[in-house]
Each structure stands twice: as structure tokens, then as C-alpha cells.
Design an enzyme around this catalytic site. Structure first.
Site, PDB file in Angstrom:
ATOM      1  N   CYS A 109       2.466  63.927  28.149  1.00 18.18           N
ATOM      2  CA  CYS A 109       2.614  64.505  26.826  1.00 18.18           C
ATOM      3  C   CYS A 109       1.404  65.628  26.711  1.00 18.18           C
ATOM      4  O   CYS A 109       1.596  66.764  26.485  1.00 18.18           O
ATOM      5  CB  CYS A 109       2.666  63.647  25.576  1.00 18.18           C
ATOM      6  N   CYS A 205       4.549  59.144  21.956  1.00 18.49           N
ATOM      7  CA  CYS A 205       4.147  60.373  21.460  1.00 18.49           C
ATOM      8  C   CYS A 205       5.246  61.288  21.230  1.00 18.49           C
ATOM      9  O   CYS A 205       6.196  61.591  22.061  1.00 18.49           O
ATOM     10  CB  CYS A 205       3.398  60.963  22.991  1.00 18.49           C
TER      11      CYS A 205
END
Length: 375
Positions: A109, A205
């Protein structure tokens, strides 16, 4: 002329205070809210506790970010990276589970969205720097930036940033990296920021909290198989290897089915036979290893064999290790003291004192030269 900074404003307290500090330091600040997940588009139905909420979590976060931006008097832009997140992060996440590995989406991420898609998007604003509310520090005094641990060791996020390349860090600021979390909260309250008492985000995330095993069923079918001891003794059926990770205790459902009173743990997985291996005892020898093959390595600075410290998972205490390079993106890491539950798919982050010099993905795990059945 003031130098311009574009900051990622998530709607949390950390990025809120980071934006405030940048203003206090005299920067010209604009903010961006990133939307990276859409439950309807991404078929996120099973295991989603927010599915029937009147307002989705990301919209709530955007409203909080907007309140902070208005309070600080800075412009807030909004951008969707939904397709980028799916293609670059989530697809890999699912592929890894399909391969019987345990991925860390936060690392990807950061690498693919916050410090790649965001940097690409920022170019139209022509900022001097981009900034994030991460607990990490960067030393820009030398020829190349160095990624350094945060002052607050409990919140340090260099593990999640460890895959970033040098060029991704070159024009980055982490304004709260030198502050403990308690001070960040205090500053937010002192300046009456809307996020001052907001809970820290948890879960996957940019996706958030999910009932994980159910959530995976949106994307991967569960394939039942045998749960056995290492000697082959049948224990029961399992509900799909993707639902278990090395060293796991919770959710095995073995209590009362055997003659031992010790807790049971996952000690191995064999994708070829769809077998989950379990044994009693937290300290079972099969959970320990002394060597691992690390692949897809990203390294900042000169490569050298030698002694470092490492983290094989987030918030793990530093482990003394020795690494030996095999090729430009692969090394072996040795830890003769033996470490519990080093898990394929996770990241091995390498440190030289306070500097995070790089990381790679745990591919194969060994003990005394024998490959562990961890994947």
C-alpha cells in the site's frame, strides 16, 4: 517564496497534526484525500461490518479530513485510486493467499499507492515536497535520503516503508516522526482539531476492519482439507489453508478432541496436499527456524554481506542476523539464535542501527538446512 508541500490527509489524527506542523514551519500546504476502496465496485459484501451503515467509513474519513482542512485554512483535493489499489495491491494480496502465503498489504500500500500513485498525481501541483503522517524520519542531509526509525518505537512504521526506493523518499517529509503519539494527541486537542480523539485506523490498509475469513470468501473459495500432526495423525478437517498462518492458535477448534491439555498451533501448511499441520505447545520446535531466503529485495545504499538487525514482522523486537547476497534482488538471512514463526509472504526489514536500509519478502524458511513446510 514559500516551499510547497502536498500532504496526504486521511481523516486521522496523525496526518492532521502533520499538516498543522507543516504550516507552523512556514510551508505552503495543500492536502489530498485518497479514496482507494469501493465496497460495491469490489464486491466487498461478506465479512463487512459496515455494509449497511448509512455512511461508508471512507466518506466519514473524508468529512473529518475536510473539517481539519477548513480549520487549518488549507485546500483539500480528493482523488480516487480505486483501480490502482485493486491492480497493484489487492490483486497481489489475493494471489499470495492463493499461493498459501501470508502477505502484508500495508507494505504494498505504501510502495504502490502512497508513494507511487500519489507521487504521480502530485506532479500536476508541482510541489517541492510531499508529506504523510507516518511515524518515521528521513535524513536529507547526505547525498541520498536515509529512512530512520521514529522517536516513538511503539508506533514506528519504517517496517511498512521498508520497500520504498531511494527516489521515492527523495522529496518526502514525515513531520510527526520525531514526536511520541501522546504529543500528537496533545497538539491536536490544543488546536481543537476534529480528529483529536479519533481512534487509530486498524484492519486492512485503506479497507478497514473486516471479519477476515468471511472477507476472503468474497474473492477465494474455501477448500477444505485435512488437519494433521507432523507424524500424519489425523486431527479434523480444516476450512481452507488461506484462513491459517504459521504460529496461529486462535480458531483451530481442537480443544477437547485430543488427550493433551496444551494449546495447539499451526506449525506447517502443504499446498500440494491441502494439509494443515498442527502441534501442541507454543514452543514446538517446528515453529523455529534459523535461515530464510529473502526475495524481491529493495535496498538503499551499497549492498554488502554482513551483520545487521532485522524485523520479520511488525513490532517484533530487533533480531541479530547475518545476510549473504545471492543476486541483486535476493539474499539469505541467517539467525542462529532461532526465531519463532518466520512466515513466507511477510516482509523481512533490515536495519543498520537506526537506519532501515531495505527489505524483501520471506520466500523459503529453513532450520538446520531443512526446508520448513510453511507454504
Amino acid at each position: 517564496m514559500k516551499k510547497k508541500v502536498l500532504i496526504g490527509l486521511s481523516g486521522g489524527v496523525d496526518s492532521s497534526v502533520a499538516a498543522l506542523i507543516l504550516l507552523q514551519q512556514g510551508y505552503d500546504v495543500e492536502a489530498v484525500f485518497m479514496r482507494n476502496w469501493d465496497s460495491a465496485t469490489n464486491m466487498d459484501f461478506r465479512g463487512n461490518p459496515t455494509l449497511y451503515d448509512e455512511t461508508c467509513e471512507q466518506e466519514k474519513d473524508y468529512q473529518d479530513a475536510l473539517k481539519v482542512a477548513n480549520k487549518l485554512g488549507i485546500k483539500l483535493h480528493r482523488v480516487d485510486f480505486i483501480h490502482e489499489y485493486w491492480d497493484r495491491v489487492f490483486s497481489y494480496f489475493i494471489d499470495e493467499y492463493e499461493k498459501n502465503r501470508t502477505p502484508n498489504p500495508d507494505v504494498l500500500c505504501n510502495n504502490e499507492i502512497k508513494f507511487k500513485a500519489f507521487i504521480d498525481y502530485s506532479e500536476k501541483f508541482k510541489p517541492d515536497y510531499i508529506a504523510m503522517g507516518h511515524y518515521a524520519q528521513i535524513d536529507h542531509t547526505g547525498d541520498e535520503p536515509k529512512l530512520i526509525r521514529a522517536v516513538d518505537s511503539n508506533k514506528d512504521q519504517t517496517y511498512f516503508l521498508s520497500q520504498l526506493k531511494t527516489e521515492q523518499l527523495r522529496n518526502v517529509l514525515f513531520p510527526i516522526g520525531n514526536l511520541p503519539k501522546s504529543e500528537v494527541r496533545r497538539i491536536a486537542k490544543e488546536h481543537d482539531l476534529a480528529t483529536a480523539d479519533k481512534k487509530d485506523s486498524t484492519g486492512i490498509c485503506f479497507i478497514g476492519e473486516r471479519h477476515f475469513n468471511e472477507f476472503l470468501l468474497n474473492y477465494l473459495p474455501a477448500k477444505e482439507g485435512d488437519m494433521r500432526r507432523l507424524d500424519g495423525t489425523f486431527i479434523k478437517r480444516h476450512f481452507g489453508l488461506m484462513n491459517y498462518t504459521i504460529g496461529q492458535r486462535k480458531g483451530l477448534g481442537i480443544g477437547g478432541t485430543t488427550d493433551t491439555t496444551d494449546a495447539w498451533f499451526v506449525v506447517g501448511k502443504d499446498l500440494s496436499t491441502n494439509t494443515l499441520y498442527v502441534e501442541p505447545g507454543f514452543e514446538h520446535p517446528y515453529l523455529y527456524s534459523d535461515e530464510a531466503l529473502i526475495t524481491e529485495v529493495k535496498w538503499r545504499g551499497a549492498k554488502r554481506d554482513g551483520k545487521f538487525t532485522a524485523k520479520f514482522r511488525y513490532r517484533q523486537e530487533d533480531q541479530d542476523v547475518e545476510i549473504k547476497w545471492i543476486d541483486d534482488e535476493t539474499f539469505k538471512v541467517f539467525y542462529p539464535q532461532k526465531i519463532r514463526a518466520v512466515t513466507p509472504g511477510q516482509v523481512c526489514a533490515i536495519y543498520e542501527d537506526e537506519v532501515c536500509v531495505g527489505s524483501g519478502f520471506i520466500s523459503v524458511v529453513y532450520n538446520e538446512g531443512e526446508k520448513r513446510l510453511y507454504s
